[in-house]
Design a protein around this motif. Structure first.
Motif, mmCIF file in Angstrom:
data_model
loop_
_atom_site.group_PDB
_atom_site.id
_atom_site.type_symbol
_atom_site.label_atom_id
_atom_site.label_comp_id
_atom_site.label_asym_id
_atom_site.label_seq_id
_atom_site.Cartn_x
_atom_site.Cartn_y
_atom_site.Cartn_z
ATOM 1 N N LEU A 1 -2.165 2.635 8.079
ATOM 2 C CA LEU A 1 -2.656 1.255 8.033
ATOM 3 C C LEU A 1 -4.091 1.138 8.512
ATOM 4 C CD1 LEU A 1 0.398 -0.686 9.511
ATOM 5 C CD2 LEU A 1 -0.403 -0.785 7.155
ATOM 6 N N GLU B 1 -9.910 1.743 -13.647
ATOM 7 C CA GLU B 1 -8.916 0.663 -13.734
ATOM 8 C C GLU B 1 -8.117 0.495 -12.450
ATOM 9 O OE1 GLU B 1 -6.554 0.595 -17.259
ATOM 10 O OE2 GLU B 1 -8.286 0.954 -18.542
ATOM 11 N N SER B 2 -8.496 1.191 -11.383
ATOM 12 C CA SER B 2 -7.827 1.022 -10.099
ATOM 13 C C SER B 2 -8.839 0.509 -9.084
ATOM 14 C CB SER B 2 -7.269 2.356 -9.604
ATOM 15 O OG SER B 2 -6.185 2.743 -10.378
ATOM 16 N N GLU B 3 -8.449 -0.525 -8.384
ATOM 17 C CA GLU B 3 -9.317 -1.183 -7.409
ATOM 18 C C GLU B 3 -9.849 -0.199 -6.356
ATOM 19 O OE1 GLU B 3 -7.179 -4.463 -5.638
ATOM 20 O OE2 GLU B 3 -8.008 -3.989 -3.687
ATOM 21 N N LYS C 1 -12.341 -9.230 2.161
ATOM 22 C CA LYS C 1 -11.650 -8.183 2.898
ATOM 23 C C LYS C 1 -12.580 -7.097 3.384
ATOM 24 C CE LYS C 1 -8.027 -8.551 -0.072
ATOM 25 N NZ LYS C 1 -6.985 -7.998 -0.877
ATOM 26 N N ILE D 1 -6.942 2.436 -5.297
ATOM 27 C CA ILE D 1 -5.520 2.122 -5.095
ATOM 28 C C ILE D 1 -4.623 2.993 -5.975
ATOM 29 C CG2 ILE D 1 -5.362 0.239 -6.808
ATOM 30 C CD1 ILE D 1 -3.909 -0.469 -3.502
ATOM 31 N N VAL E 1 2.705 4.030 5.710
ATOM 32 C CA VAL E 1 1.315 3.868 5.269
ATOM 33 C C VAL E 1 0.367 4.147 6.445
ATOM 34 C CG1 VAL E 1 -0.361 2.181 4.382
ATOM 35 C CG2 VAL E 1 2.015 2.096 3.621
ATOM 36 N N SER F 1 -13.032 -4.071 -8.588
ATOM 37 C CA SER F 1 -11.585 -4.020 -8.836
ATOM 38 C C SER F 1 -11.235 -3.120 -10.012
ATOM 39 C CB SER F 1 -11.038 -5.425 -9.088
ATOM 40 O OG SER F 1 -11.559 -5.920 -10.298
ATOM 41 N N GLY G 1 -1.293 6.047 1.276
ATOM 42 C CA GLY G 1 -0.127 5.162 1.334
ATOM 43 C C GLY G 1 1.196 5.874 1.555
ATOM 44 N N ALA H 1 3.189 4.364 -0.959
ATOM 45 C CA ALA H 1 3.212 5.246 -2.118
ATOM 46 C C ALA H 1 4.515 5.080 -2.890
ATOM 47 C CB ALA H 1 3.049 6.684 -1.659
ATOM 48 N N ILE I 1 -1.405 8.519 -5.188
ATOM 49 C CA ILE I 1 -0.922 7.829 -3.980
ATOM 50 C C ILE I 1 -2.052 6.882 -3.548
ATOM 51 C CG2 ILE I 1 -0.117 8.151 -1.596
ATOM 52 C CD1 ILE I 1 0.117 11.222 -2.444
ATOM 53 N N PRO I 2 -1.753 5.619 -3.273
ATOM 54 C CA PRO I 2 -2.841 4.700 -2.907
ATOM 55 C C PRO I 2 -3.690 5.222 -1.743
ATOM 56 C CG PRO I 2 -0.775 3.506 -3.168
ATOM 57 C CD PRO I 2 -0.440 4.960 -3.285
ATOM 58 N N LYS J 1 0.825 -1.216 0.000
ATOM 59 C CA LYS J 1 0.000 0.000 0.000
ATOM 60 C C LYS J 1 0.855 1.260 0.000
ATOM 61 C CE LYS J 1 -3.628 -2.222 2.690
ATOM 62 N NZ LYS J 1 -4.031 -2.451 4.078
ATOM 63 N N LYS K 1 -10.280 -13.828 -0.892
ATOM 64 C CA LYS K 1 -10.409 -13.478 0.515
ATOM 65 C C LYS K 1 -11.473 -12.390 0.672
ATOM 66 C CE LYS K 1 -5.895 -13.402 1.820
ATOM 67 N NZ LYS K 1 -4.733 -12.862 2.517
ATOM 68 N N THR L 1 -5.821 4.331 1.307
ATOM 69 C CA THR L 1 -5.873 3.106 2.106
ATOM 70 C C THR L 1 -7.163 2.961 2.904
ATOM 71 O OG1 THR L 1 -4.568 4.200 3.833
ATOM 72 C CG2 THR L 1 -3.383 2.805 2.295
#
Lengths: 324, 347
Positions: free
Chosen positions: B68, B312-314, B227, B332, B66, B289, B44, A88, B27-28, A86, B225, B30
């Protein structure tokens, strides 16, 4: 998704306490040139690790309820690897240091079993640091030392300055007997070029073809039953796919606990492609890998590394797979 | 409108996207938490950004790695990071460090009316209101998730081998009991009526316990899984990711045992990665996704509308403001959409 889909290579460093894992780790980290590495260390680390991204882990081995009796994974790795993904800033590699007494199988199996881990990272290689002075004793005294050699793609035979030539040869023979695949690198103070231990892609099926491992049929003395040894077989007669699958899947189901690693390149009757596989205990990765190269002999080669191999009638089983 | 775009509405921007605001951070994203009509988003790179009425705060440099985990305590944001810090952040961006565990990660955070909880490895750190020193609740293995019940009297801690259920008596003493089920348990939640406890597992399944008699069972059949999962509409359903459809298990009466879930399919048939209840309605937002997000009524599956077309990003987070006027979607790839849920005339 572009960059986020790229699999980050993970190198696993094993080896007994005092063999020089931390020395190697610090060498990798100080010799990096503009690379971003994450290092996952265990609580029994020998000395300080000099890196800005060090993650403390407790080696937690989980049993999976996936019908595979010996299937265990490293829960802490699943958690940490998915957390690292995750970030960056993209990592060039992840290095996992295991404790001296760790069995490498759960680490390797994690990359087969957990889909998230497999999607975003790939097991690059298992590098085992061994102490040339003490390895022989450790192999005799500890199952874990045998397993670490058995699973290794590279054995870094360290502290060779402290043994004479005949002793070095004896240690090398011992390693070869357990694991004919492993590349043995001699070092003092873990002095090794990073290109010999990182980005090896050793678990890629293609690499099994590239490296053309030594599949010579092994003739060996009877060992103690619980010693880890290897056996290889070669057949110039094409194999019957159905017979092979039947034999091999039954073999892994019943003896998977004792079979640590398997690798093979197979020539099936009526098939134009080479079939390549590799396995860790009961888990397998197999795929057709394109046509046999022109002018090269077609044959089937496979190797087993494990315990009690003598009792499994492997030769007979393999012979029975030959097509009529 | 051309015939093609009718057939593939996802190729066009939706009305929600057209009237909303899109941000591209790269930037992902989270996680996110709703605080009133503000939504705090974790990234992230360790930053937190606060969105309100489509306006965005300056990035708050909370963690060095990150973000979390994210939760809230009243009007404050709580975050845990892979820099080992457990932080309380005000909506003005003021950061207070509650604890620092160095190279050990703060995996989970939660709170109940001033009682703050974070987990680090196998230990739950619990700060009772106005207490400086935390109480340490130790477990045999690393903690997969943590949750208070709706009254803050019970704290469920998932781990390898089951759930430890901590209970507080009236003299504020905590005692524990175990809910055992083989395997590794990750996220844990109570149903909104506190009757059930649900965990997701390392295997592609969920486990649940009916707390009054501690009977338990599992929900399986997933391709991945699970999540993301949540209870909707007074716990009538548990909605879950982990499949190419949103799987909604009935949790009214005695729970899902022996009953079939409702499966909501979506255009594109991509894996569902995030589910978020529509507050007080029998409806959910579903993120896929490929970045697309839908709103569906659970018992009228034909009643599905597309909120965001694909990026196109989950999809990694969806949050709705408390007044249900706006929604925030993060993925993401670092894209965020903030948009109003209702058309002007519907308000």
């Amino acid at each position: 998704m572009g960059e986020t889909n790229k699999q980050v290579p993970v190198t696993v460093l094993t080896g007994f306490l005092g063999a020089g894992k931390t020395t190697l780790l610090n060498r990798i980290l100080t010799e990096q040139h503009g690379k971003k590495y994450a290092v996952i260390v265990n609580e029994f680390g020998e000395q300080g690790i000099d890196n800005d991204l060090v993650v403390d882990a407790d080696e937690e081995v989980f049993e999976m309820n996936n019908g595979c009796i010996c299937c265990t994974v490293r829960g802490d790795l699943i958690r940490i690897l998915s957390g690292l993904m995750k970030r960056a800033d993209k990592l060039d590699a992840i290095i996992v240091e295991t404790t001296g007494l760790a069995d490498p199988a759960p680490v390797a199996q994690t990359f087969f079993v957990d889909q998230d881990v497999a999607d975003r990272t790939k097991l690059d290689a298992i590098v085992t640091v061994a102490d040339a002075v003490h390895l022989s004793t450790q192999l005799s005294d500890h199952h874990e030392a045998e397993e670490q050699v058995a699973f290794a793609d590279v054995v870094l035979l360290n502290k060779i300055d402290l043994v004479d030539e005949s002793r070095l040869d004896a240690v090398k023979d011992r390693i070869k007997k357990i694991n004919p695949f492993a590349k043995i690198i001699h070092t003092t103070k873990c002095g090794v070029s990073l290109s010999e231990i990182l980005n090896l892609d050793a678990f890629n099926l293609k690499r099994i073809l590239d490296t053309e491992p030594d599949f010579l049929t092994s003739d060996h003395d009877h060992e103690h039953d619980d010693d880890v040894t290897s056996l290889s077989f070669v057949s110039d007669t094409p194999l019957d796919m159905e017979k092979f699958q039947d034999w091999f899947s039954k073999l892994l189901q019943t003896k998977g606990q004792d079979i640590l690693r398997t690798k093979g390149i197979l020539d099936f009757k009526g098939e134009n492609d080479r079939y390549v596989f590799q396995g860790v205990h009961m888990l397998m990765d197999a795929s057709p890998m394109g046509k046999w190269p022109e002018g090269k002999e077609r044959n089937s080669r496979l190797v087993f590394i494990g315990r009690n191999l003598e009792s499994m009638n492997l030769k007979e089983g393999f012979e029975n797979c030959k097509s009529a | 409108m051309k015939a093609d775009s009718n057939k593939f509405p996802e190729l066009n921007k939706t009305k929600f996207e057209n009237r909303g605001k899109e941000f591209k951070f790269g930037i992902p994203v989270t996680n996110a938490i709703t605080i009133g009509n503000s939504i705090a988003v974790g990234f992230g790179d360790g930053t937190v950004r606060i969105f309100r009425s489509g306006q965005i705060s300056e990035p708050i440099k909370a963690h060095s790695g990150v973000v979390l985990s994210i939760s809230k305590d009243g009007e404050d944001i709580l975050t845990g990071g892979d820099d080992g810090r457990f932080l309380k952040i005000s909506l003005d961006g003021e950061i207070k460090e509650i604890a620092n565990f160095g190279s050990r990660w703060v995996d989970h955070v939660t709170a109940y009316k001033g009682s703050l909880v974070c987990t680090c490895g196998n230990i739950v750190y619990l700060w009772m209101p106005n207490k400086k020193e935390p109480k340490l609740l130790e477990h045999e293995s690393t903690i997969g998730g943590v949750a208070f019940d709706s009254k803050g009297r019970r704290l469920a801690v998932s781990r390898y081998g089951g759930v430890t259920l901590w209970k507080k008596d009236y003299s504020n003493k905590w005692s524990s009991s175990n809910l055992i089920w083989k395997g590794s348990h990750n996220k844990v939640i109570f149903s909104t009526d506190d009757r059930f406890l649900v965990t997701s597992m390392q295997e592609n399944q969920l486990h649940f316990w009916r707390l009054k008699d501690k009977t338990d069972s599992f929900m399986s059949g997933y391709g991945a899984k699970v999540k993301s999962f949540a209870f909707v509409y007074d716990s009538k359903f548990l909605v879950t990711s982990g499949s190419n459809e949103a799987i909604c298990w009935p949790f009214d009466g005695n729970g899902p045992e022996g009953r079939k879930p409702i499966c909501l399919p979506y255009v594109g048939n991509k894996p569902v990665t995030f589910v978020e209840p529509f507050p007080n309605e029998n409806a959910i937002f579903t993120g896929l996704s490929d970045g697309s997000v839908f709103l569906s009524e659970i018992e009228k599956s034909t009643n599905t509308i597309i909120i965001r077309s694909f990026t196109e990003s989950e999809v990694t987070t969806i949050a709705v403001t408390e007044d249900c006027s706006s929604i925030l979607i993060g993925d993401i790839g670092g894209n965020i959409l903030w948009t109003s849920i209702w058309d002007e005339e519907e308000k």
